[in-house]
Design an enzyme around this catalytic site. Structure first.
Site, mmCIF file in Angstrom:
data_model
loop_
_atom_site.group_PDB
_atom_site.id
_atom_site.type_symbol
_atom_site.label_atom_id
_atom_site.label_comp_id
_atom_site.label_asym_id
_atom_site.label_seq_id
_atom_site.Cartn_x
_atom_site.Cartn_y
_atom_site.Cartn_z
ATOM 1 N N GLU A 103 67.881 39.164 34.692
ATOM 2 C CA GLU A 103 68.279 39.197 33.282
ATOM 3 C C GLU A 103 68.791 37.823 32.827
ATOM 4 O OE1 GLU A 103 67.906 41.515 30.943
ATOM 5 O OE2 GLU A 103 66.820 42.707 32.421
ATOM 6 N N CYS A 143 53.996 45.835 20.500
ATOM 7 C CA CYS A 143 54.546 45.386 19.214
ATOM 8 C C CYS A 143 54.813 43.881 19.273
ATOM 9 C CB CYS A 143 55.827 46.162 18.906
ATOM 10 S SG CYS A 143 56.407 46.007 17.205
ATOM 11 N N CYS A 193 49.061 48.174 17.017
ATOM 12 C CA CYS A 193 49.721 49.334 16.424
ATOM 13 C C CYS A 193 49.067 50.655 16.823
ATOM 14 C CB CYS A 193 49.752 49.194 14.906
ATOM 15 S SG CYS A 193 50.743 47.782 14.327
ATOM 16 N N CYS A 248 50.678 52.095 19.877
ATOM 17 C CA CYS A 248 52.129 52.241 19.855
ATOM 18 C C CYS A 248 52.533 53.706 19.741
ATOM 19 C CB CYS A 248 52.717 51.440 18.686
ATOM 20 S SG CYS A 248 54.520 51.571 18.570
ATOM 21 N N CYS A 282 56.434 54.433 11.984
ATOM 22 C CA CYS A 282 56.715 53.016 11.747
ATOM 23 C C CYS A 282 56.428 52.650 10.293
ATOM 24 C CB CYS A 282 55.879 52.149 12.687
ATOM 25 S SG CYS A 282 56.142 50.378 12.432
#
Length: 343
Positions: A42, A197, A204, A207, A213
């Site tokens: 991270e 995305c 799309c 998704c 959305c």
């Protein structure tokens, strides 16, 4: 600014978890429940692409397989392995945090959001990632990918990098992460942002959230996320000296408050000589268009050496720059000097 909401947050949560298990990423080496490896990845992934981090992660875990190994390592070795990854304060914070885990937490990473955020370099989003992946904390990750997904789903018209925008998105993310397997949900949101995305030409049709959305339904997903105007890069010329003596080159350690703090570099010149440099290169940094000019000199009085650590390196070692904690542009300078037979 309107409050951000999704009509069925529990249903959205389940949809993202199911999608991640079927379509998300599972192959990356840090996708484990061990806190040390998750924390290390991270920190490296802050401001850095996954494809770049993979090799650095492998080198770090080979050299420092445990947090104890990292805590006990010399700072110069940590900086050497980090060199080229950029944003060098991350490496210093990484080292400090490893030491804190050993001294303050008995060698085990804290299992609360508050405890994780006490570690240097760990903000809320990073702490939420570690906490949800390793300890099942219902805390949301809010990195750039997640902000992009949420801003498109809600057609959010406030800059996501503003205080107001961040606050609104965090409130929504907190509502959505609640439920079973919060770590899988967070990973799913990040994976959708990275794989589906995307910033340009989002996929799309693939998704799982396209049916709700607002940006997709309005056929304008690339209008989001909204951001504040970009900072203009400043220009800087760095005049460095190539000083040689008895087969060695002079290096100085960069100090804090400037670029490349803690790394070794050719010394800066107080006054540039009235002649052409032997080498000139240009680099683009985050907020800086940097020109580096290298001049050969034997006059140490022209160098900025005040309060700096100095080191004479064998010229034969400069070709093996991986053994020295050098900024990437200085590695490049040594390579070009050697190619041109100037060193």
């Amino acid at each position: 600014m309107r409050e951000l909401q999704i009509a069925d947050p529990a249903g959205f949560h389940k949809t993202i978890v199911a999608w991640q298990k079927k379509e998300g990423r599972h192959h990356l080496p840090w996708m484990v429940h061990e806190a040390y490896l998750r924390w290390l990845s991270e920190i490296m992934l802050q401001q850095t692409q996954v494809s770049v981090v993979v090799d650095y992660f492998a080198r770090f875990t080979q050299s420092f397989p445990t947090v104890k190994d990292l805590a006990e390592a010399p700072e110069t070795e940590v900086m050497r392995l980090w060199a080229g990854l950029g944003y060098y304060s991350r490496a210093r914070n990484l080292h400090r945090a490893a030491k804190m885990v050993m001294t303050d937490f008995g060698g085990a990473f804290p299992e609360t959001l508050e405890g994780l955020m006490k570690l240097p370099g760990v903000g809320r989003s990073t702490a939420s990632a570690i906490g949800s992946f390793c300890f099942d904390l219902e805390e949301p990750v809010l990195d750039g990918n997640v902000k992009r997904v949420l801003s498109r789903v809600t057609a959010f018209d406030t800059a996501v990098d503003s205080t107001e925008g961040d606050k609104a998105l965090l409130a929504l993310a907190k509502a959505l992460v609640k439920g079973d397997e919060p770590g899988v949900f967070n990973q799913g949101m990040m994976d959708i942002g990275a794989l589906v995305c995307t910033r340009i030409r989002p996929k799309c049709d693939a998704c799982p959230a396209s049916d709700i959305c607002r940006a997709f339904l309005a056929a304008n997903p690339e209008d989001y996320p909204k951001k504040k105007p970009k900072l203009v890069r400043s220009d800087r010329t760095l005049k460095l000296a190539l000083v040689e003596k008895e087969g060695k080159c002079l290096l100085v350690q960069r100090t804090s408050g400037d670029i490349w703090p803690g790394l070794w570099c050719l010394p800066e010149l107080v006054d540039a000589p009235d002649r052409a440099p032997v080498l000139r290169i240009k680099r683009v940094l985050t907020h800086l268009n940097l020109t580096i000019e290298v001049y050969r000199t034997e006059n140490s009085e022209t160098l900025d050496l005040e309060s700096k650590e100095v080191f004479w390196v064998e010229k034969t070692q400069t070709s093996a720059t991986n053994d020295l904690p050098l900024p990437t542009p200085i590695r490049l300078i040594f390579e070009k000097l050697a190619e041109s037979r100037l060193l």
